[in-house]
Design a protein around this motif. Sequence first.
Motif, short mmCIF file in Angstrom:
data_model
loop_
_atom_site.label_atom_id
_atom_site.label_comp_id
_atom_site.label_asym_id
_atom_site.label_seq_id
_atom_site.Cartn_x
_atom_site.Cartn_y
_atom_site.Cartn_z
N LEU A 56 0.55 -1.20 0.17
CA LEU A 56 -0.31 -0.10 -0.16
C LEU A 56 0.94 1.22 -0.06
CD1 LEU A 56 -3.08 1.69 0.24
CD2 LEU A 56 -2.87 0.82 2.58
N ALA A 57 2.05 1.16 0.63
CA ALA A 57 2.73 2.44 0.63
C ALA A 57 3.26 2.54 -0.56
CB ALA A 57 4.14 2.02 2.18
N ILE A 58 3.46 1.66 -1.51
CA ILE A 58 4.12 1.82 -2.82
C ILE A 58 3.38 2.36 -3.93
CG2 ILE A 58 5.28 0.73 -4.72
CD1 ILE A 58 6.15 -1.43 -2.94
N ILE A 59 1.51 2.15 -3.85
CA ILE A 59 0.53 2.59 -4.42
C ILE A 59 0.87 4.04 -4.19
CG2 ILE A 59 -1.60 2.70 -4.56
CD1 ILE A 59 -0.95 -0.60 -4.44
N ALA A 60 1.24 4.38 -2.68
CA ALA A 60 0.74 5.61 -1.92
C ALA A 60 1.26 6.74 -2.90
CB ALA A 60 0.32 6.00 -0.71
N THR A 61 2.27 6.81 -2.81
CA THR A 61 3.66 7.11 -3.22
C THR A 61 3.81 7.36 -4.43
OG1 THR A 61 5.26 5.40 -3.27
CG2 THR A 61 5.10 6.22 -1.34
N ARG A 62 3.09 6.46 -5.43
CA ARG A 62 3.09 6.32 -6.82
C ARG A 62 2.09 7.99 -6.90
NH1 ARG A 62 6.26 3.26 -9.55
NH2 ARG A 62 7.76 2.28 -8.21
N ILE A 63 1.09 7.59 -6.29
CA ILE A 63 -0.84 8.79 -6.50
C ILE A 63 -0.04 10.06 -6.51
CG2 ILE A 63 -2.90 9.54 -6.37
CD1 ILE A 63 -2.96 6.68 -4.82
N PRO A 64 0.22 10.77 -7.44
CA PRO A 64 0.34 12.41 -8.24
C PRO A 64 -0.36 12.89 -7.33
CG PRO A 64 -1.41 12.01 -10.10
CD PRO A 64 -0.67 10.15 -9.15
N GLY A 65 -1.61 13.10 -6.19
CA GLY A 65 -2.59 14.04 -5.72
C GLY A 65 -3.26 13.00 -5.24
N PRO A 66 -4.15 13.68 -3.72
CA PRO A 66 -5.33 13.28 -3.73
C PRO A 66 -6.73 12.59 -4.40
CG PRO A 66 -5.56 15.41 -3.10
CD PRO A 66 -4.32 15.11 -3.93
N VAL A 67 -6.87 11.77 -3.91
CA VAL A 67 -7.52 10.92 -4.74
C VAL A 67 -9.65 11.34 -4.10
CG1 VAL A 67 -9.04 9.17 -5.12
CG2 VAL A 67 -6.56 8.85 -4.57
N ALA A 68 -9.99 11.65 -5.34
CA ALA A 68 -11.38 12.19 -4.54
C ALA A 68 -12.72 11.50 -5.23
CB ALA A 68 -12.03 13.30 -5.85
N GLU A 69 -13.28 10.97 -3.26
CA GLU A 69 -14.29 10.30 -3.16
C GLU A 69 -15.21 10.49 -4.07
OE1 GLU A 69 -14.24 7.77 0.50
OE2 GLU A 69 -11.90 8.20 0.31
#
Length: 58
Positions: A2-15
């Motif tokens: 999860l840490a790897i995926i979270a670091t690759r997201i460029p910005g906050p995700v809109a739910e």
Amino acid sequence: MLAIIATRIPGPVAETADRDPGILTLVFSLARVVRHGSKAAFARRCALAEAAGGPNPL
């Protein structure tokens, strides 16, 4: 992972708005507690009636 995926997201995700806001979880949890409590109270009442020599309602 999860840490790897979270670091690759460029910005906050809109739910989206159709997600459970938590109120449904609260309502179902309270209903489960009330249902369990009523079953336990009925079982105690049956045990008291049987201990007193009365008929077992079950």
